[in-house]
Scaffold this motif. Structure first.
Motif, PDB file in Angstrom:
ATOM      1  N   UNK A 191      49.428 -34.509  16.600  1.00 59.68           N
ATOM      2  CA  UNK A 191      50.042 -35.906  15.776  1.00 59.68           C
ATOM      3  C   UNK A 191      50.009 -36.989  16.642  1.00 59.68           C
ATOM      4  N   UNK A 192      50.138 -36.952  17.807  1.00 62.89           N
ATOM      5  CA  UNK A 192      50.123 -38.138  18.954  1.00 62.89           C
ATOM      6  C   UNK A 192      48.629 -38.802  18.819  1.00 62.89           C
ATOM      7  N   UNK A 193      47.748 -37.916  18.642  1.00 67.05           N
ATOM      8  CA  UNK A 193      46.361 -38.543  18.537  1.00 67.05           C
ATOM      9  C   UNK A 193      45.909 -39.008  17.406  1.00 67.05           C
ATOM     10  N   UNK A 194      46.398 -38.510  16.221  1.00 66.90           N
ATOM     11  CA  UNK A 194      46.207 -38.765  14.810  1.00 66.90           C
ATOM     12  C   UNK A 194      47.003 -40.184  14.763  1.00 66.90           C
ATOM     13  N   UNK A 195      47.909 -40.357  15.136  1.00 61.79           N
ATOM     14  CA  UNK A 195      48.645 -41.356  15.180  1.00 61.79           C
ATOM     15  C   UNK A 195      48.139 -42.731  15.947  1.00 61.79           C
ATOM     16  N   UNK A 196      47.406 -42.308  17.118  1.00 70.08           N
ATOM     17  CA  UNK A 196      46.958 -43.484  18.079  1.00 70.08           C
ATOM     18  C   UNK A 196      45.562 -44.018  17.309  1.00 70.08           C
ATOM     19  N   UNK A 197      45.216 -43.558  16.244  1.00 67.47           N
ATOM     20  CA  UNK A 197      44.010 -44.430  15.708  1.00 67.47           C
ATOM     21  C   UNK A 197      44.469 -45.485  15.125  1.00 67.47           C
ATOM     22  N   UNK A 229      56.981 -38.044   9.140  1.00 68.22           N
ATOM     23  CA  UNK A 229      56.023 -37.366   8.223  1.00 68.22           C
ATOM     24  C   UNK A 229      56.343 -35.928   8.170  1.00 68.22           C
ATOM     25  N   UNK A 230      55.847 -35.174   7.338  1.00 68.84           N
ATOM     26  CA  UNK A 230      55.813 -33.675   7.273  1.00 68.84           C
ATOM     27  C   UNK A 230      54.509 -33.180   7.901  1.00 68.84           C
ATOM     28  N   UNK A 231      54.232 -32.476   8.764  1.00 65.85           N
ATOM     29  CA  UNK A 231      53.056 -31.960   9.575  1.00 65.85           C
ATOM     30  C   UNK A 231      52.895 -30.578   9.383  1.00 65.85           C
ATOM     31  N   UNK A 232      51.785 -30.215   9.492  1.00 61.44           N
ATOM     32  CA  UNK A 232      51.394 -28.793   9.482  1.00 61.44           C
ATOM     33  C   UNK A 232      49.928 -28.428   9.883  1.00 61.44           C
ATOM     34  N   UNK A 265      42.864 -27.427  11.014  1.00 60.21           N
ATOM     35  CA  UNK A 265      43.012 -28.667  10.019  1.00 60.21           C
ATOM     36  C   UNK A 265      44.392 -28.877  10.143  1.00 60.21           C
ATOM     37  N   UNK A 266      44.480 -30.129  10.470  1.00 58.75           N
ATOM     38  CA  UNK A 266      45.703 -30.830  10.428  1.00 58.75           C
ATOM     39  C   UNK A 266      46.290 -31.468   9.168  1.00 58.75           C
ATOM     40  N   UNK A 267      47.297 -31.303   8.479  1.00 62.76           N
ATOM     41  CA  UNK A 267      47.640 -31.721   7.271  1.00 62.76           C
ATOM     42  C   UNK A 267      48.880 -32.695   7.549  1.00 62.76           C
ATOM     43  N   UNK A 268      48.966 -33.911   6.943  1.00 60.90           N
ATOM     44  CA  UNK A 268      50.350 -34.757   6.915  1.00 60.90           C
ATOM     45  C   UNK A 268      50.691 -34.830   5.413  1.00 60.90           C
ATOM     46  N   UNK A 269      51.914 -34.847   5.447  1.00 58.14           N
ATOM     47  CA  UNK A 269      52.522 -34.957   3.829  1.00 58.14           C
ATOM     48  C   UNK A 269      53.530 -35.957   4.066  1.00 58.14           C
ATOM     49  N   UNK A 270      53.466 -37.035   2.962  1.00 62.31           N
ATOM     50  CA  UNK A 270      54.465 -38.238   3.030  1.00 62.31           C
ATOM     51  C   UNK A 270      55.614 -37.430   2.434  1.00 62.31           C
ATOM     52  N   UNK A 271      57.029 -37.834   3.064  1.00 66.44           N
ATOM     53  CA  UNK A 271      57.974 -37.004   2.869  1.00 66.44           C
ATOM     54  C   UNK A 271      58.694 -37.346   1.407  1.00 66.44           C
ATOM     55  N   UNK A 319      56.555 -39.325  -1.393  1.00 69.62           N
ATOM     56  CA  UNK A 319      55.620 -39.077  -2.445  1.00 69.62           C
ATOM     57  C   UNK A 319      54.888 -37.779  -2.371  1.00 69.62           C
ATOM     58  N   UNK A 320      54.999 -36.825  -1.351  1.00 67.79           N
ATOM     59  CA  UNK A 320      54.264 -35.870  -1.208  1.00 67.79           C
ATOM     60  C   UNK A 320      52.927 -36.133  -1.213  1.00 67.79           C
ATOM     61  N   UNK A 321      52.129 -37.344  -0.854  1.00 64.97           N
ATOM     62  CA  UNK A 321      50.763 -37.627  -0.657  1.00 64.97           C
ATOM     63  C   UNK A 321      50.036 -36.872   0.523  1.00 64.97           C
ATOM     64  N   UNK A 322      49.061 -36.261   0.679  1.00 63.55           N
ATOM     65  CA  UNK A 322      48.635 -35.498   1.591  1.00 63.55           C
ATOM     66  C   UNK A 322      47.387 -36.043   2.401  1.00 63.55           C
ATOM     67  N   UNK A 323      47.472 -36.075   3.610  1.00 60.83           N
ATOM     68  CA  UNK A 323      46.149 -36.748   4.191  1.00 60.83           C
ATOM     69  C   UNK A 323      45.638 -35.438   5.337  1.00 60.83           C
ATOM     70  N   UNK A 324      44.517 -35.541   5.791  1.00 57.80           N
ATOM     71  CA  UNK A 324      43.894 -34.530   6.481  1.00 57.80           C
ATOM     72  C   UNK A 324      43.081 -34.833   7.771  1.00 57.80           C
ATOM     73  N   UNK A 325      43.138 -34.100   8.744  1.00 58.55           N
ATOM     74  CA  UNK A 325      42.426 -34.251   9.979  1.00 58.55           C
ATOM     75  C   UNK A 325      41.769 -32.903  10.616  1.00 58.55           C
ATOM     76  N   UNK A 326      40.625 -33.120  10.781  1.00 54.55           N
ATOM     77  CA  UNK A 326      39.725 -32.099  11.392  1.00 54.55           C
ATOM     78  C   UNK A 326      39.713 -32.209  12.919  1.00 54.55           C
TER      79      UNK A 326
END
Length: 405
Positions: free
Chosen positions: A282-288, A231-234, A254-260, A262-269
């Motif tokens: 990213x590693x912590x977000x994926x661990x969920x 994924x694209x992350x920023x 604010x962590x943002x994830x973008x599908x490479x 579709x461009x769909x965005x997801x967000x993490x505080x």
């Protein structure tokens, strides 16, 4: 009971388990769940601390989430028509808030709390039928998650971060996590508001538009059966809104994830005491997602969703025993994987899984269900007799209910 939960049966409940392990009726197991004197929470605590001790690698993450089980009767403790992602919509179900302990060695469910919807908590008839204790009041899912985190810390279970989905991204729980001296990576919705460094308040979706194109990085976020996922992350620095009194501001992003595609965005505080690299967040977000696997496996191999119990105490005792069985399997798998990894070069085998280990245990260790002719005939007669009595009782009740007072 635990041996019966791990046996290969079409269904797991007091009747099927009692027959499989050789009892003459289900009464002993029903007594264990309803009237016997023992502390189910202490059993769950001992098992959780034991599992965490075996899985700890110094870099643990605690993950909060929820799971639901559909019910046919609203008499079950906490059963109500409510939304659940597990059942894919609104249905009559029980919802439990859960806690997973995850490390590089493995992961396992170490806690659960039954969610009592507000209307159930206020319904005296429901409370009496389900045996809900008087001191149990309505609590939101984030509040139940906070209680699970408190219990884990009281057992000496430590983690640097907490992860969770959008349900648990509210300010109250985030502040509580910081008071417990942990960081967090919690998903938030697109309309979640944040304050940028310039003092501007925007939604998470609008904040993503402030991120320069060069700041997005394509990162690997795991591997599936079809290959590596990218994924694209920023991340964008934001102002903390949950600092407890007397605590340092730390680092809030604010962590943002973008599908490479579709461009769909997801967000993490996210909040950390000090600066951390993007790859760590990213590693912590994926661990969920490990808690989703725990939900699926604990139901598949340990019958977590199979208990046909109605009352509050029985639900907690059934789930405590299911977690005990699942924790054993999860730790055994982690130990076996570590042994295989240290034993030499690639063997051409995938790492052992919980279902595969259970198959081996059923073949080698766990006694097979009792199936001799006399025992099976006895249980056939017992079921038919019980069902005959239940039918008569229902008919008598319906006749009484139809009588004009």
């Amino acid at each position: 009971m635990v041996s019966g939960l791990l046996m290969e049966l079409d269904d797991h409940n007091c009747w099927t388990i009692a027959e499989a392990i050789g009892h003459r009726g289900p009464h002993r197991l029903q007594h264990l769940l309803s009237r016997a004197v023992w502390d189910d929470q202490q059993v769950a605590d001992i098992a959780a601390a034991w599992a965490a001790g075996h899985l700890d690698d110094g870099d643990a993450v605690l993950i909060v989430d929820e799971t639901a089980d559909e019910k046919s009767s609203g008499n079950a403790a906490g059963a109500a028509r409510q939304y659940s992602g597990t059942v894919g919509g609104v249905a009559l179900c029980q919802v439990a808030v859960t806690l997973t302990y995850a490390t590089g060695r493995g992961h396992a469910l170490i806690g659960r709390a039954l969610y009592l919807p507000e209307r159930c908590a206020a319904d005296e008839e429901h409370r009496e039928l389900a045996g809900v204790p008087e001191d149990v009041m309505f609590a939101t899912k984030p509040q139940l998650a906070g209680a699970l985190l408190d219990r884990a810390q009281s057992l000496g279970i430590r983690a640097a971060f907490v992860a969770g989905d959008e349900v648990y991204g509210g300010r109250e729980l985030r502040r509580g996590i910081r008071q417990r001296e942990m960081g967090y990576v919690l998903a938030v919705r697109a309309n979640h508001t944040v304050s940028t460094g310039s003092g501007r308040t925007v939604t998470a979706a609008a904040a993503a538009g402030l991120i320069p194109a060069r700041a997005w990085q394509r990162m690997r976020t795991g591997s599936g059966t079809k290959g590596t996922r990218h994924y694209d992350w920023a991340m964008l620095e934001v102002t903390s809104d949950d600092t407890p009194d007397g605590h340092d501001a730390g680092h809030s992003v604010l962590l943002a994830r973008r599908h490479r595609y579709t461009g769909q965005l997801s967000f993490y505080r996210c909040w950390t005491p000090g600066p951390v690299p993007l790859s760590k967040l990213i590693a912590i977000a994926v661990a969920r997602w490990r808690i989703e696997e725990d939900h699926q496996l604990s139901k598949q191999v340990a019958g977590l969703d199979a208990g046909q119990v109605i009352r509050w105490r029985s639900w907690h005792r059934w789930t405590a025993l299911c977690l005990l069985a699942y924790l054993y399997l999860a730790v055994a798998v982690a130990e076996q994987r570590q042994h295989e990894a240290s034993s030499g070069p690639d063997s051409g085998l995938i790492p052992v899984t919980v279902p595969e280990l259970l198959r081996l245990l059923r073949d080698i260790v766990i006694p097979p269900p009792r199936r001799d002719r006399a025992h099976r005939l006895h249980w056939s007669a017992w079921r038919r007799r019980h069902q005959h009595r239940a039918r008569q009782a229902h008919q008598r009740w319906n006749a009484y209910a139809e009588t004009t007072p």
